[in-house]
Design an enzyme around this catalytic site. Structure first.
Site, PDB file in Angstrom:
ATOM      1  N   HIS A 143       0.890  -1.347  -0.007  1.00 17.19           N
ATOM      2  CA  HIS A 143      -0.007  -0.061   0.243  1.00 17.19           C
ATOM      3  C   HIS A 143       0.883   1.440  -0.114  1.00 17.19           C
ATOM      4  CE1 HIS A 143      -3.877  -1.658   0.498  1.00 17.19           C
ATOM      5  NE2 HIS A 143      -3.570  -2.594   1.324  1.00 17.19           N
ATOM      6  N   LYS A 180       4.574   9.032   6.437  1.00 18.11           N
ATOM      7  CA  LYS A 180       4.040   7.915   7.014  1.00 18.11           C
ATOM      8  C   LYS A 180       3.063   8.403   8.227  1.00 18.11           C
ATOM      9  CE  LYS A 180       4.631   3.981   6.494  1.00 18.11           C
ATOM     10  NZ  LYS A 180       3.627   3.128   5.619  1.00 18.11           N
ATOM     11  N   ARG A 181       3.194   9.395   8.589  1.00 18.16           N
ATOM     12  CA  ARG A 181       2.658  10.101   9.795  1.00 18.16           C
ATOM     13  C   ARG A 181       1.390  10.824   9.503  1.00 18.16           C
ATOM     14  NH1 ARG A 181       3.654   7.625  14.672  1.00 18.16           N
ATOM     15  NH2 ARG A 181       5.758   6.657  14.786  1.00 18.16           N
ATOM     16  N   LYS A 203      -1.009  14.483   0.594  1.00 20.47           N
ATOM     17  CA  LYS A 203      -2.434  14.790   0.067  1.00 20.47           C
ATOM     18  C   LYS A 203      -2.781  16.047  -0.201  1.00 20.47           C
ATOM     19  CE  LYS A 203      -4.572  10.484   1.852  1.00 20.47           C
ATOM     20  NZ  LYS A 203      -4.941   9.942   0.450  1.00 20.47           N
ATOM     21  N   THR A 240      -9.553   5.456  -2.402  1.00 21.26           N
ATOM     22  CA  THR A 240     -10.817   4.806  -2.452  1.00 21.26           C
ATOM     23  C   THR A 240     -11.769   5.790  -2.198  1.00 21.26           C
ATOM     24  OG1 THR A 240     -10.785   4.046  -0.377  1.00 21.26           O
ATOM     25  CG2 THR A 240     -10.200   2.275  -1.955  1.00 21.26           C
ATOM     26  N   LYS A 299     -15.449   6.666  -4.610  1.00 21.52           N
ATOM     27  CA  LYS A 299     -16.881   6.687  -3.951  1.00 21.52           C
ATOM     28  C   LYS A 299     -17.481   8.115  -4.178  1.00 21.52           C
ATOM     29  CE  LYS A 299     -14.853   4.413   0.011  1.00 21.52           C
ATOM     30  NZ  LYS A 299     -14.258   4.847   1.546  1.00 21.52           N
TER      31      LYS A 299
END
Length: 1038
Positions: free
Chosen positions: A427, A767-768, A773, A879, A883
């Site tokens: 992932h 990672k935190r 994003k 994901t 949606k």
């Protein structure tokens, strides 16, 4: 409702527990309520419990028609009313005086659970009977959301339950709101796992899920004037009506201790700390099918005898409870902070508990199905274990331990079976972000597993050498550095001997060398005597011979000097070779879990096409070249039941009407039919009306949760995200500090330290928190919009800008300051803009607190624009983008993760694209590090505006500083916010233009839904089942 109505029970036969018992009365008339007492019922006839399958007194066989009639009766609204009343009185979690919403929810859920148990038992009884191969999905997260509406929807009982509750004076929607979200996950990893379970059940695949039962979840997020505040989740405070504790299903789990070799030559892991993992089962129903699969969650405890009563009575209360506390805290929270050694140990305990308990359970069930003795060669033919990311990687050494130490298999047998059984889903696209564990901690906590991992690493090293050869040791070193499981370790002894053993003639033994020297010396003496005799006989040749010897002596000395020089060079070369493979004493020894997952499994898959290519070409390139057959792509998907049918009923009705069937719920390819109606005025009008209805609901929801009032006429622009799984292992900041302290003032060491700082910043951030994003890019775009609005007159603003409500949601991990700064900044910007009377409804900014599945189920259907704006090449899949697209929301985003495939399916013209491409990122970062990047004036304008204090007294220097400078820790704009900012602003202008043309916008929306058919988790699961698990659907007998 009147309390007496609780006692008006209609005892129609109904499933009550896992033994399929039916409660009946010996009279057929109604029981009459007793208004005098809630506890004594003198008028009530005695109850008897009968089992229709085993009661020998029942002499009338039950026919198939009888069973169908019974099921119809049980599913009627009157029967449901009786069932709810029964649970309100006989399985109560509340006092009997009132029947309010919380009690109504529990009773309703228990009523639904009865129906699920009936199907649940039938499912696994049949699986056991036919001994079918099953898939077992292990995940640290299962982000389920609320279960009630999903369960009755899958059972096709939404109508009867709504009617039944209406008869009791209660609204189904209000009852459903009483259910807290199950706090078993937080991000895409857990949501994906839950979608997969729904699809597995719906498609009738034999499967189980395994996870941990977290008491307090991750945390509940509150938003205050100071930003994010974390408090413990309370989802279990009123109990969980969906779970069934299996006190008879528990397994021992050991930590610490030591490994000894017994008289039987077997390894024995003894001593240490022992706990018990207890099973809690949650039924997962499929849609329009009897199949109901199981999610088994483990809770941890110790036996009562481990409570130190003597210590407690002596006043040493903490000591008395130490064993219980150590066991129970394993399942307290999801992803405990691991800055401390204790936090790392707790995180590793969680992962091992999941693996050990689950595998013991899987093996026990396999042995039960085998009857007498198990044929372990058949294990991979009956069992498929899927590891969702690297958290369950300890499955590999644990399965080896059980096979070898407990079941008596040889190493080669155990390894072959393990590799055929286990598969791994990756992932992350960042090699630096792959999970690692401190060898020191693991060796202390799991000594036997470390032995097994060491041997796996040794065999892997030999495999690499056999493929690479030993001619080019530098090439071999690079491959081993990338591929070994044990990082920063000496070579295994067997490998070192292979690489560094001298030539055969120099390793013979010292005695043999000495013997050869004696023989040589003896021969020389004999020759010398012969020469002397010859000299005596031939005096005339003496002078010539003396000259010859002198010449030989000179040559010998020259040869000796040459040999010494050669030996010195050879020694230097040997030292260089040895040093090439020596570990760096400045760096910690680590266990690389991803490398172990690749080596120990038979399949490795990415979760989007672009991600899987990066996995093959970058992340695991050397492994891919070694084992290309292992690598696959399985693009993620989401369940259309929860994410369209149940959460967006208005849109679902429209889809059914225009596709002419409800089959799209199970066959999403039928959504493509909508394409031919995209220009229909009638469809567009219905489509807009459904969106408007959903937006009206959100207006009220936003007011309720945040206090802000927004206009339904504005565009709803949304960016939502969960939390990226935190990294495990050694604190990277401590490594950074250690590295810097060891550096000198030389230019080379300074450059090395700066490079290392950038590396640490990358891992620590990615990672935190969600920096990649780029919520920061979004909010800076909003600030730019706000500044431009403020520079205009009211008329100019209204002519230039479309009204927007910008909605954010997501949690910042509690110990990471940068993420929390972003949350604080968003809320500060919102507070300023939302109270600006000049701007009014033209722009609102809302941060939704405690974002979870239930919030998403309301926000996504109402969204019109959704932002998926991660730095290209850094999102594995995503994901939520699927949606949003399913619900007719148009995306703005980069070519990253599943965005690439979504854009292909919905059409390029129906996706707002911006930003650098993945293949450009490395070059752009290099350009930035070299000081060649020139920021756009608009970007600098926004930073200056933020620093002016317009959004309050918040300190944003660190936040803005991360976007400035060229390279180094905490600066250098690693995620290219500044680089993509102008492209982002220009793309947003295209959004404005499209939204003004509502006919065009609605057409784009319809085509997004039509093109989303590929992104059903049903399609993904079919691919897993066929290509990785080798399992087939099993239709239960009716």
């Amino acid at each position: 409702m009147a309390t007496s109505s609780l006692h008006t029970l209609l005892f129609t036969p109904h499933s009550h527990n896992s033994f399929s018992k039916f409660i009946t009365t010996n009279h057929t008339h109604f029981l009459k309520p007793n208004p005098l007492s809630h506890y004594h019922h003198p008028s009530r006839k005695s109850l008897c419990v009968k089992n229709i399958f085993t009661d020998k007194k029942n002499k009338q066989p039950i026919t198939q028609n009888d069973e169908k009639s019974l099921l119809v009766l049980q599913d009627s609204s009157s029967s449901i009313v009786s069932s709810i009343k029964y649970h309100a009185e006989f399985t109560p979690s509340f006092s009997p005086e009132k029947f309010e919403l919380p009690k109504a929810y529990i009773a309703t859920a228990e009523s639904v659970r009865d129906k699920l148990i009936r199907n649940w038992n039938a499912t696994y009884e049949y699986y056991e009977k036919i001994n079918v191969k099953q898939a077992y999905y292990l995940s640290m997260e299962f982000l389920q959301g609320r279960a009630l509406l999903n369960a009755i929807g899958n059972l096709e009982l939404s109508g009867p339950y709504a009617e039944a509750l209406s008869q009791l004076g209660i609204d189904l929607e209000n009852v459903a709101k009483q259910e807290p979200d199950a706090a078993l996950g937080n991000g895409g990893l857990g949501r994906l796992a839950s979608c997969f379970l729904d699809s597995l059940a719906t498609l009738n695949y034999p499967a189980w899920g395994y996870g941990l039962r977290y008491k307090y979840g991750l945390f509940k997020q509150n938003i205050t004037k100071d930003g994010q505040e974390e408090v413990a989740e309370s989802w279990l405070e009123l109990g969980n009506p969906w779970e069934i504790v299996r006190n008879d299903v528990s397994y021992p789990v050991k930590f610490y201790g030591k490994v000894v070799t017994g008289s039987d030559e077997k390894k024995h892991w003894t001593g240490g700390e022992d706990i018990k993992a207890v099973a809690y089962d949650v039924p997962i129903p499929g849609y329009k099918t009897k199949t109901t699969i199981n999610l088994r969650l483990w809770s941890t405890k110790v036996p009562s005898e481990d409570f130190d009563l003597s210590a407690f009575n002596a006043g040493e209360h903490a000591k008395a409870c130490e064993a219980q506390t150590n066991a129970e805290k394993i399942c307290y929270i999801l992803y405990p902070g691991d800055d401390s050694v204790e936090g790392k140990i707790l995180r590793l305990k969680q992962q091992y508990t999941l693996c050990s308990a689950s595998l013991q359970d899987i093996i026990a069930r396999f042995e039960k199905r085998c009857g007498g003795s198990a044929n372990w060669e058949e294990f991979p033919e009956k069992v498929a274990v899927q590891m969702n990311d690297t958290h369950p990687t300890l499955c590999i050494p644990e399965l080896m331990r059980i096979f070898i130490d407990v079941k008596g298999l040889s190493w080669s047998e155990a390894w072959e079976i393990t590799q055929r059984t286990v598969a791994y889903t990756n992932h992350t696209v960042l090699p630096e972000a792959l999970e690692k564990w401190s060898f020191e901690i693991m060796e202390k906590l799991l000594p036997r597993h470390v032995e097994i991992i060491e041997k796996i690493d040794e065999e892997l090293t030999h495999t690499i050498i056999s493929e690479t050869g030993i001619e080019d040791l530098e090439l071999l070193h690079e491959k081993l550095k990338e591929m070994r499981i044990l990082d920063n370790f000496d070579l295994p002894i067997s490998v070192a001997e292979l690489l560094f053993t001298p030539e055969e003639d120099t390793v013979v033994g010292s005695g043999e060398v000495v013997d050869n020297s004696d023989e040589s010396e003896s021969s020389s003496e004999e020759a010398e005597l012969a020469n002397q005799k010859e000299a005596e006989l031939a005096n005339q040749e003496e002078a010539e011979l003396a000259n010859k010897k002198e010449a030989e002596l000179v040559n010998q000395k020259e040869a000796e000097l040459t040999d010494e020089e050669g030996e010195s060079k050879e020694e230097d070369t040997k030292k260089k070779k040895i040093s090439l493979f020596q570990p760096d004493p400045k760096l910690p020894k680590m266990v690389r879990m991803a490398n172990l997952s690749v080596a120990g499994g038979h399949a490795v898959n990415g979760v989007a096409e672009i991600h899987s290519e990066i996995v093959k070409e970058e992340v695991f390139n050397e492994f891919y070249k070694l084992w290309p057959h292992k690598f696959q792509n399985k693009t993620n998907g989401v369940t259309p039941r929860r994410w369209i049918l149940f959460c967006n009923p208005d849109l679902s009705s429209i889809i059914t009407k225009w596709t002419g069937t409800e089959d799209w719920v199970l066959d999403t390819e039928k959504l493509a039919v909508l394409r031919k109606f995209a220009d229909s005025e009638d469809l567009q009008n219905e489509w807009r009306a459904a969106k408007r209805s959903n937006k009206m609901k959100i207006v009220s929801f936003i007011k309720e949760r945040t206090g802000y009032l927004v206009s339904p006429d504005a565009m709803f622009d949304v960016q939502l995200s969960g939390l990226i799984r935190p990294a495990s292992g050694l604190s990277l900041l401590k490594i950074f500090e250690r590295h810097i302290s060891l550096s000198t003032n030389s230019p080379q060491s300074t450059q090395k330290a700066d490079t290392f700082a950038r590396y640490i910043y990358l891992v620590y951030a990615v990672k935190r928190i969600h920096e990649y994003k780029r919520q920061l890019l979004n909010i800076m775009g909003i600030v730019y919009r706000y500044k431009k609005m403020k520079e205009m007159s009211a008329e100019e603003r209204e002519a230039k800008f479309v009204p927007r409500v910008c909605i954010f949601g997501g949690k910042a991990f509690s110990t990471y300051v940068q993420a929390k700064r972003i949350v604080k900044f968003i809320t500060d910007v919102g507070a300023t803009i939302n109270h600006d009377s000049e701007i009014g409804d033209l722009l609102k900014v809302v941060f939704f607190p405690d974002y979870n599945v239930s919030v998403a189920e309301q926000l996504i259907p109402a969204s019109e624009l959704s932002q998926h704006i991660s730095t290209a090449g850094m999102e594995a899949s995503g994901t939520s983008n699927m949606k949003f697209s399913m619900n007719g929301c148009i995306l703005i985003g980069t070519l990253d993760g599943a965005n690439v495939e979504i854009r292909e399916e919905v059409g390029e013209e129906n996706f707002f694209l911006f930003g650098a491409r993945a293949h450009e990122i490395a070059g752009l970062r290099k350009e930035r590090a070299e000081g060649k990047f020139v920021p756009d004036p608009r970007f600098e304008e926004v930073i200056a505006y933020i620093r002016s204090g317009v959004f309050g007294p918040g300190i944003y220097d660190e936040l803005m500083g991360s976007l400035e400078g060229n390279e180094g820790y905490g600066c250098g704009d690693y995620f290219l916010v500044g680089k993509d900012f102008p492209s982002y602003i220009e793309s947003q202008e295209k959004v404005e233009e499209a939204y003004r043309d509502q006919k065009r916008w609605t057409r784009m929306s319809i085509l997004n839904t039509a093109g989303s058919y590929k992104f059903s988790s049903d399609r993904t699961i079919r691919e897993y089942a066929k290509d990785i698990w080798n399992i087939n659907p099993v239709d239960l007998p009716q």
